[in-house]
Write an enzyme that holds these catalytic residues in place. Structure first.
Site, mmCIF file in Angstrom:
data_model
loop_
_atom_site.group_PDB
_atom_site.id
_atom_site.type_symbol
_atom_site.label_atom_id
_atom_site.label_comp_id
_atom_site.label_asym_id
_atom_site.label_seq_id
_atom_site.Cartn_x
_atom_site.Cartn_y
_atom_site.Cartn_z
ATOM 1 N N GLN A 66 0.969 -1.066 -0.047
ATOM 2 C CA GLN A 66 0.001 -0.040 0.069
ATOM 3 C C GLN A 66 0.778 1.316 0.020
ATOM 4 O O GLN A 66 0.607 2.315 -0.497
ATOM 5 C CB GLN A 66 -0.980 0.003 1.254
ATOM 6 C CG GLN A 66 -1.894 1.125 1.256
ATOM 7 C CD GLN A 66 -2.769 1.333 2.331
ATOM 8 O OE1 GLN A 66 -3.412 2.446 2.595
ATOM 9 N NE2 GLN A 66 -2.894 0.320 3.188
ATOM 10 N N GLU A 100 1.301 -1.262 8.370
ATOM 11 C CA GLU A 100 0.578 -0.186 8.845
ATOM 12 C C GLU A 100 0.512 -0.158 10.338
ATOM 13 O O GLU A 100 0.855 1.188 10.693
ATOM 14 C CB GLU A 100 -0.760 -0.326 8.058
ATOM 15 C CG GLU A 100 -2.028 0.768 8.701
ATOM 16 C CD GLU A 100 -1.679 2.241 8.152
ATOM 17 O OE1 GLU A 100 -1.350 2.303 6.969
ATOM 18 O OE2 GLU A 100 -1.600 2.959 9.170
ATOM 19 N N ASP A 129 0.630 3.773 6.073
ATOM 20 C CA ASP A 129 1.074 3.462 4.417
ATOM 21 C C ASP A 129 0.727 4.741 3.751
ATOM 22 O O ASP A 129 1.575 5.341 3.030
ATOM 23 C CB ASP A 129 0.110 2.414 4.136
ATOM 24 C CG ASP A 129 0.680 0.808 4.666
ATOM 25 O OD1 ASP A 129 1.970 0.893 4.835
ATOM 26 O OD2 ASP A 129 0.012 -0.018 4.617
ATOM 27 N N GLY A 161 -7.640 20.564 18.911
ATOM 28 C CA GLY A 161 -7.083 22.000 19.131
ATOM 29 C C GLY A 161 -7.536 22.493 20.655
ATOM 30 O O GLY A 161 -7.897 21.961 21.341
ATOM 31 N N GLY A 162 -7.419 23.797 20.604
ATOM 32 C CA GLY A 162 -7.770 24.363 21.868
ATOM 33 C C GLY A 162 -9.277 24.464 22.173
ATOM 34 O O GLY A 162 -9.682 24.959 23.034
HETATM 35 N N1 CAO Z 1 11.797 -10.416 -9.329
HETATM 36 C C1 CAO Z 1 12.690 -10.979 -8.352
HETATM 37 N N2 CAO Z 1 12.516 -10.944 -7.135
HETATM 38 C C2 CAO Z 1 11.655 -9.903 -6.534
HETATM 39 C C3 CAO Z 1 11.029 -8.895 -7.387
HETATM 40 C C4 CAO Z 1 11.037 -9.349 -8.789
HETATM 41 N N3 CAO Z 1 10.384 -8.588 -9.564
HETATM 42 N N4 CAO Z 1 10.397 -8.342 -6.479
HETATM 43 C C5 CAO Z 1 10.649 -8.529 -5.570
HETATM 44 N N5 CAO Z 1 11.464 -9.690 -5.344
HETATM 45 C C6 CAO Z 1 11.995 -10.101 -4.203
HETATM 46 C C7 CAO Z 1 12.852 -9.418 -3.470
HETATM 47 O O1 CAO Z 1 14.206 -9.478 -4.132
HETATM 48 C C8 CAO Z 1 13.149 -10.102 -2.144
HETATM 49 O O2 CAO Z 1 13.923 -11.224 -2.074
HETATM 50 P P1 CAO Z 1 15.158 -11.306 -1.049
HETATM 51 O O3 CAO Z 1 14.659 -11.140 0.282
HETATM 52 O O4 CAO Z 1 15.574 -12.709 -1.363
HETATM 53 O O5 CAO Z 1 16.079 -10.319 -1.363
HETATM 54 C C9 CAO Z 1 11.646 -10.824 -1.980
HETATM 55 O O6 CAO Z 1 10.891 -10.384 -3.184
HETATM 56 C C10 CAO Z 1 10.771 -10.060 -0.837
HETATM 57 O O7 CAO Z 1 10.902 -8.620 -1.014
HETATM 58 P P2 CAO Z 1 10.331 -7.678 0.309
HETATM 59 O O8 CAO Z 1 11.080 -7.861 1.665
HETATM 60 O O9 CAO Z 1 9.985 -6.338 0.003
HETATM 61 O O10 CAO Z 1 8.991 -8.378 0.480
HETATM 62 P P3 CAO Z 1 8.221 -9.113 1.821
HETATM 63 O O11 CAO Z 1 6.821 -9.579 1.340
HETATM 64 O O12 CAO Z 1 8.751 -10.240 2.610
HETATM 65 O O13 CAO Z 1 7.848 -7.816 3.064
HETATM 66 C C11 CAO Z 1 6.900 -5.917 3.504
HETATM 67 C C12 CAO Z 1 6.947 -7.100 2.713
HETATM 68 C C13 CAO Z 1 6.049 -4.633 3.227
HETATM 69 C C14 CAO Z 1 7.063 -5.953 5.035
HETATM 70 C C15 CAO Z 1 8.409 -5.212 3.061
HETATM 71 O O14 CAO Z 1 8.540 -4.785 1.890
HETATM 72 C C16 CAO Z 1 8.683 -3.743 4.034
HETATM 73 O O15 CAO Z 1 9.113 -3.702 5.016
HETATM 74 N N6 CAO Z 1 8.620 -2.640 3.260
HETATM 75 C C17 CAO Z 1 9.107 -1.433 3.752
HETATM 76 C C18 CAO Z 1 7.958 -0.938 4.478
HETATM 77 C C19 CAO Z 1 6.849 -0.699 3.952
HETATM 78 O O16 CAO Z 1 6.666 -0.220 2.847
HETATM 79 N N7 CAO Z 1 5.601 -1.309 4.496
HETATM 80 C C20 CAO Z 1 4.308 -0.973 4.008
HETATM 81 C C21 CAO Z 1 3.681 -2.285 3.454
HETATM 82 S S1 CAO Z 1 2.092 -1.947 3.415
HETATM 83 O O17 CAO Z 1 1.520 -2.254 4.945
#
Ligand code: CAO
Length: 425
Positions: free
Chosen positions: A17, A139, A168, A247-248
């Site tokens: 998001q 979030e 988010d 606010g106040g």
């Molecule tokens: N091709 C190949 N690999 C891909 C890819 C693509 N097109 N797109 C993503 N990936 C891979 C990444 O390289 C990563 O691999 P490694 O961990 O091996 O390096 C893997 O997908 C996972 O990526 P991620 O860590 O971003 O995803 P997740 O689902 O594990 O975590 C989230 C999700 C949201 C917790 C994390 O991305 C995060 O903390 N983001 C920053 C904060 C944020 O925006 N949070 C809000 C989310 S909405 O509530």
């Protein structure tokens, strides 16, 4: 008519998001947003909270309007070549991967700079540098760690998260502003830069008034908080203040006619000092205009429960909309509690494009929130979100200029396909 960000090309590496909120806004301002998604899967939200089987969820469609989608395995060597070409031909890379993901993919800030020194690299992370910088964040984690939850809810209840996605969507908004500022600076310096917005920081920025109150506490009780009038001492941190106004000017949510059966038959009522005499007339307490216990704001602070109970006796005789009409005639600040049902049906929001109807080839028609920012010379037309990989070939050919032969090679490399499963023996 042109668009504010016409000619700006965004390499959109966002998911879920926070990041998609940012790039959707940029798309609405006219940027060409190319969403890079993992082959076969795409943004995980395509399949989350699905209301119709095998159709992109509303979660996804409502955050990814006006974008194009290319699928690309960025861990495949050919995929890395395509990503390099995309970095060369885009102005901004936006990502909200977990900490370290982009580096592990082989695209550190230094690497990206060497490929395209003009590129702006914009990131959302859960936390800035510090003890939690490596944490993944969603979030509600941000709402809790950014000071919102500790100050939301009632004093004698649990901390509460709010329905507004301030972690988010709020951080996505912050990032979008940073990107636009960096694009402007680039027109003078010719250089890209890193833009980072941490979700904890974004929430704290939105909870700024509570950090204000934290410091006011050192100089005495917060007299506009209900607990002051109730004689309950303050601790060493800003308490939860229910529906007290930030606010106040004291405010509360009060029952309106029908509250017994309608969970949203309420109105927010502010006893603004400037209109106090009008409030007294409306509720039928003209004597309060001159009575020493009620006439001046400081005298009222210790009597807020009694005063709001009396105002509520009046609001309960009106529907929330009748009360709104009556109070607004006298400039008494108030707001009916509008349900999502009422908002989606609100014709004035439809007329301004804040609520829009969008047609999607697989799900049909649905409503979404349009661009809340209106620009006279850059109007927003909301178009549907892309299907997974819908524009892959178009982007390879038109944006990156690959020949038929090169496109065929990229297809053959497996860079556009989901990772192949090894068949069981
Ligand atoms: N091709 C190949 N690999 C891909 C890819 C693509 N097109 N797109 C993503 N990936 C891979 C990444 O390289 C990563 O691999 P490694 O961990 O091996 O390096 C893997 O997908 C996972 O990526 P991620 O860590 O971003 O995803 P997740 O689902 O594990 O975590 C989230 C999700 C949201 C917790 C994390 O991305 C995060 O903390 N983001 C920053 C904060 C944020 O925006 N949070 C809000 C989310 S909405 O509530």
């Amino acid at each position: 008519m042109t668009k504010a960000l016409k000619g700006v090309r965004i390499l959109d590496f966002t998911h879920v998001q926070s990041g998609p909120t940012c790039t959707q806004l940029l798309a609405w301002f006219g940027a060409d947003v190319i969403k890079v998604e993992r082959p076969g899967v795409g943004d995980i939200t395509r399949g989350q909270l699905q209301d119709k089987p095998n159709v992109d969820s509303l979660y996804f469609t409502m955050l990814n309007h006006n974008k194009r989608s290319i699928t690309l395995d960025t861990k495949n060597p050919k995929g890395k070549e395509v990503l390099t070409a995309l970095i060369k031909s885009c102005d901004v890379l936006v990502e909200n991967f977990g900490p370290g993901v982009l580096d592990r993919m082989g695209f550190s800030w230094e690497k990206i700079q060497s490929i395209n020194p003009k590129m702006i690299v914009a990131s959302i992370k859960g936390f800035g540098p510090g003890p939690y910088e490596d944490c993944k964040v969603y979030e509600n984690v941000a709402q809790c760690t950014g000071g919102s939850a500790s100050t939301t809810g009632f004093r004698d209840g649990l901390p509460l998260v709010t329905g507004s996605q301030i972690g988010d969507s709020g951080t996505g908004l912050h990032l979008a502003l940073g990107i636009v500022a960096a694009l402007y600076q680039r027109t003078m310096t010719g250089k890209g830069q890193k833009v980072t917005a941490a979700m904890q920081d974004g929430v704290l920025n939105l909870a700024r008034v509570k950090l204000r109150d934290q410091q006011r506490l050192a100089h005495g009780p917060l007299t506009e908080y209900s607990q002051f009038g109730e004689g309950i001492p303050f601790g060493d941190a800003v308490p939860r203040a229910g529906n007290d106004s930030g606010g106040g000017q004291p405010g509360r949510i009060l029952k309106c006619k029908g509250w017994e059966t309608d969970p949203n038959a309420y109105i927010y009522f502010i006893t603004q000092a400037a209109v106090w005499e009008k409030i007294c007339d409306v509720i039928g307490e003209p004597g309060w205009k001159t009575h020493p216990d009620y006439a001046k704001p400081p005298a009222r602070l210790s009597r807020l429960n009694e005063i709001f109970a009396r105002i509520e006796m009046w609001t309960m005789t009106q529907t929330k909309f009748e009360a709104m009409d009556i109070l607004n005639k006298d400039d008494i600040p108030c707001g009916p509690i509008l349900s999502m049902k009422e908002l989606i049906e609100d014709q004035s929001l439809r007329a301004t494009g804040t609520v829009v109807e969008v047609d999607h080839p697989e799900r049909g028609k649905y409503f979404s929130v349009g661009n809340p920012i209106k620009m006279s010379d850059s109007p927003t037309e909301v178009t549907r979100s892309p299907l997974l990989g819908e524009h892959t070939d178009e982007i390879l050919r038109q944006v990156l200029g690959f020949s038929d032969h090169q496109v065929a090679e990229i297809h053959d490399s497996g860079a556009l396909d989901p990772p192949r499963k090894v068949a069981a023996e």
